[in-house]
Design a protein around this motif. Structure first.
Motif, PDB file in Angstrom:
ATOM      1  N   GLY A   1      -1.443  -5.849  -2.824  1.00 15.36           N
ATOM      2  CA  GLY A   1      -0.495  -6.039  -1.725  1.00 15.36           C
ATOM      3  C   GLY A   1       0.928  -6.363  -2.096  1.00 15.36           C
ATOM      4  O   GLY A   1       1.791  -6.459  -1.209  1.00 15.36           O
TER       5      GLY A   1
ATOM      6  N   GLU B   1       1.909  -3.494   7.883  1.00 22.63           N
ATOM      7  CA  GLU B   1       1.020  -3.704   6.745  1.00 22.63           C
ATOM      8  C   GLU B   1       0.609  -2.406   6.060  1.00 22.63           C
ATOM      9  O   GLU B   1       0.383  -2.374   4.856  1.00 22.63           O
ATOM     10  CB  GLU B   1      -0.247  -4.446   7.190  1.00 22.63           C
ATOM     11  CG  GLU B   1       0.008  -5.862   7.695  1.00 22.63           C
ATOM     12  CD  GLU B   1      -0.003  -5.924   9.206  1.00 22.63           C
ATOM     13  OE1 GLU B   1       0.609  -5.040   9.838  1.00 22.63           O
ATOM     14  OE2 GLU B   1      -0.620  -6.857   9.742  1.00 22.63           O
ATOM     15  N   LYS B   2       0.503  -1.321   6.823  1.00 25.30           N
ATOM     16  CA  LYS B   2      -0.035  -0.077   6.266  1.00 25.30           C
ATOM     17  C   LYS B   2       1.048   0.941   5.920  1.00 25.30           C
ATOM     18  O   LYS B   2       0.740   2.092   5.600  1.00 25.30           O
ATOM     19  CB  LYS B   2      -1.028   0.545   7.247  1.00 25.30           C
ATOM     20  CG  LYS B   2      -2.254  -0.328   7.482  1.00 25.30           C
ATOM     21  CD  LYS B   2      -3.236   0.339   8.425  1.00 25.30           C
ATOM     22  CE  LYS B   2      -4.476  -0.533   8.633  1.00 25.30           C
ATOM     23  NZ  LYS B   2      -5.452   0.106   9.548  1.00 25.30           N
TER      24      LYS B   2
ATOM     25  N   LYS C   1       4.530  -6.005  11.642  1.00 24.33           N
ATOM     26  CA  LYS C   1       3.452  -5.041  11.916  1.00 24.33           C
ATOM     27  C   LYS C   1       3.600  -3.760  11.101  1.00 24.33           C
ATOM     28  O   LYS C   1       3.517  -2.645  11.619  1.00 24.33           O
ATOM     29  CB  LYS C   1       3.399  -4.723  13.412  1.00 24.33           C
ATOM     30  CG  LYS C   1       3.115  -5.942  14.271  1.00 24.33           C
ATOM     31  CD  LYS C   1       3.109  -5.613  15.745  1.00 24.33           C
ATOM     32  CE  LYS C   1       2.845  -6.872  16.570  1.00 24.33           C
ATOM     33  NZ  LYS C   1       2.854  -6.595  18.025  1.00 24.33           N
TER      34      LYS C   1
ATOM     35  N   THR D   1      -5.203  -9.997   4.498  1.00 24.41           N
ATOM     36  CA  THR D   1      -4.118  -9.602   3.599  1.00 24.41           C
ATOM     37  C   THR D   1      -3.510 -10.786   2.853  1.00 24.41           C
ATOM     38  O   THR D   1      -3.038 -10.639   1.723  1.00 24.41           O
ATOM     39  CB  THR D   1      -3.010  -8.869   4.376  1.00 24.41           C
ATOM     40  OG1 THR D   1      -2.564  -9.693   5.460  1.00 24.41           O
ATOM     41  CG2 THR D   1      -3.525  -7.552   4.928  1.00 24.41           C
TER      42      THR D   1
ATOM     43  N   ALA E   1       2.949 -10.769   2.336  1.00 20.32           N
ATOM     44  CA  ALA E   1       1.939 -10.461   3.351  1.00 20.32           C
ATOM     45  C   ALA E   1       2.406 -10.934   4.730  1.00 20.32           C
ATOM     46  O   ALA E   1       2.209 -10.237   5.742  1.00 20.32           O
ATOM     47  CB  ALA E   1       0.611 -11.121   2.981  1.00 20.32           C
TER      48      ALA E   1
ATOM     49  N   TYR F   1       5.195  -8.509   6.184  1.00 23.84           N
ATOM     50  CA  TYR F   1       4.658  -7.230   6.666  1.00 23.84           C
ATOM     51  C   TYR F   1       3.807  -7.421   7.926  1.00 23.84           C
ATOM     52  O   TYR F   1       3.788  -6.554   8.801  1.00 23.84           O
ATOM     53  CB  TYR F   1       3.863  -6.531   5.565  1.00 23.84           C
ATOM     54  CG  TYR F   1       4.753  -5.690   4.681  1.00 23.84           C
ATOM     55  CD1 TYR F   1       4.848  -4.316   4.846  1.00 23.84           C
ATOM     56  CD2 TYR F   1       5.547  -6.285   3.693  1.00 23.84           C
ATOM     57  CE1 TYR F   1       5.687  -3.544   4.061  1.00 23.84           C
ATOM     58  CE2 TYR F   1       6.392  -5.534   2.905  1.00 23.84           C
ATOM     59  CZ  TYR F   1       6.468  -4.165   3.098  1.00 23.84           C
ATOM     60  OH  TYR F   1       7.303  -3.407   2.327  1.00 23.84           O
ATOM     61  N   LYS F   2       3.111  -8.565   8.002  1.00 24.55           N
ATOM     62  CA  LYS F   2       2.320  -8.834   9.209  1.00 24.55           C
ATOM     63  C   LYS F   2       3.232  -9.162  10.385  1.00 24.55           C
ATOM     64  O   LYS F   2       2.994  -8.732  11.518  1.00 24.55           O
ATOM     65  CB  LYS F   2       1.364  -9.992   8.947  1.00 24.55           C
ATOM     66  CG  LYS F   2       0.321 -10.179  10.048  1.00 24.55           C
ATOM     67  CD  LYS F   2      -0.735 -11.165   9.642  1.00 24.55           C
ATOM     68  CE  LYS F   2      -1.856 -11.231  10.672  1.00 24.55           C
ATOM     69  NZ  LYS F   2      -2.593  -9.969  10.788  1.00 24.55           N
TER      70      LYS F   2
END
Length: 420
Positions: A313, A77-78, A75, A256, A68, A71-72
């Motif tokens: 996730g 995450e999606k 940027k 997340t 998490a 990915y954060k």
């Protein structure tokens, strides 16, 4: 004379186009093959480490936090496999950073015992590699799409050792009812080059031996049709479960980090209750099922473990879990129907894969590359039935159903995961 000149120009154009794509796809295949080998070795090594040290699974929630965080930090995450699929139909690009992110995060998932496969990483790695090569060569939008397809084919082929399936899967999975024929030479070239590189590094292809294939008879026919229909229903259930696990987890845990930690903790609890058979990819359980042995509810438990892993996730893919679910389900139900359990497991694996990804041609070739051509008629029947009865559901929400499965009609809708 004028006609001859015009036809000569056309022929020259086609020859140049073919040579161009053979060269480009060979480069993509070489890079994809090397990355696929590195990824395969990494996943195998961490799986061995986890198997030898079963306590590592208790660190899965911490692994979720790391994923998490990565990915954060970047940027993304999606972003995932759906974005790679969507990039083929639109002008959206595939970020290059997606490749190292999915590589590292999938290895983390396997290290700590999350239930996931490898093909999600293969498609994202390959799509990112192909897109990057396209950018370096300053391709326009249309050529960029083909380069992305080449990359998808390459890494899929290197990981599974199924070059024909990999090429056809990339061409077929984007839009159901349409095959991107312009990509046949590029995807096949990149797939074969990647497969060759994988063999150089002694990466073993996924292969199984069937002990018994039933003789052609009406009794075998109706049993296979029934098993395939049940696999279609199960594929719908699995697709819905994966969809609702994503949606439900995002709604319950908007943070997340908390979502990944809770999902990891849930898998740890499930492991303590049901054992380690459902952690990781579970290729050993697939092999047992094809040899005729499977626990009665193994397919349900694998569905649950996978939903709690990917839905919350963690990174990986759903196709190897689909192999696990289909083979164990086929083994159990096939024996009840009077089929050889090992053959029924193979049939279930292919039929469930077909129903979940909506790729009947690639599924038939998958059966040949995994099990040989001896039962091709039965596998073709299974794919046809599962494809038709699985409706407009699918694992990938960006996949489009362009033509109806029941009539010659243009419908152009997304898979039923998107229906509200």
């Amino acid at each position: 004379m004028e006609i001859f000149k015009r036809n000569s120009k056309i022929a020259f154009f086609y020859v140049l186009a073919i040579l161009k794509w053979i060269a480009v796809s060979a480069v993509v295949g070489a890079v994809g093959g090397l990355v696929g080998v590195a990824f395969h070795v990494s996943v195998e090594k961490v799986t061995e480490l986890r198997t030898e040290n079963s306590w590592i699974v208790f660190l899965l929630p911490l692994g979720g936090l790391v994923i998490a965080g990565l990915y954060k930090l970047f940027k993304m995450e999606k972003l995932g496999t759906d974005n790679v699929i969507e990039s083929i139909r639109t002008d959206k690009s595939v970020p290059f950073l997606l490749a190292p992110l999915i590589f590292v995060s999938t290895v983390i998932t396997h290290l700590f015992g999350g239930s996931a496969g490898r093909e999600g990483a293969a498609l994202q790695l390959g799509g990112s590699i192909g897109a990057q090569v396209g950018r370096l060569l300053k391709f326009d939008e249309k050529d960029m799409h083909l380069a992305t397809l080449c990359g998808m084919s390459a890494v899929f082929s290197a990981l599974f050792g199924t070059p024909l399936t990999a090429a056809l899967f990339a061409l077929e999975v984007i839009s159901v009812g349409i095959v991107y024929y312009s990509g046949i030479i590029p995807c096949l070239t990149s797939s074969l080059v990647a497969f060759w590189i994988a063999t150089l590094f002694k990466v073993p292809p996924v292969r199984f031996t069937l002990e018994k294939i039933p003789e052609t008879s009406f009794g075998s026919f109706w049993r296979i049709v029934l098993l395939s229909a049940l696999c279609a229903v199960l594929s719908i259930a699995f697709c819905l479960l994966m969809h609702f696990s994503h949606k439900g987890a995002a709604k319950l845990f908007k943070n997340t980090f908390l979502r990944a930690f809770v999902g990891g903790a849930a898998v740890v609890v499930l492991t303590l209750i049901f054992g380690h058979d459902y952690n990781g990819a579970g290729m050993n359980i697939i092999e047992k099922a094809i040899s005729g042995e499977a626990e009665p509810f193994a397919f349900l438990l694998k569905m649950l473990f996978t939903a709690m892993t990917i839905g919350f996730g963690f990174k990986g893919g759903e196709i190897v879990p689909t192999f696990f679910i289909g083979s164990t389900f086929g083994c159990v139900i096939g024996s009840l129907l009077g089929l050889d359990p090992g053959f029924a497991a193979a049939l279930g694996l292919v039929a469930l894969f077909c129903g979940a990804v909506n790729c009947p041609i690639a599924s038939v070739f998958l059966s040949i590359e995994l099990f040989g051509a001896g039962g091709i008629v039965y596998f073709a029947i299974a794919c046809a039935v599962s494809f038709a009865l699985s409706g407009y559901f699918g694992l990938y929400s960006s996949q489009k159903i362009v033509y109806s499965k029941t009539r010659a009609e243009f419908i152009n809708i997304k898979t039923a995961q998107e229906f509200k």
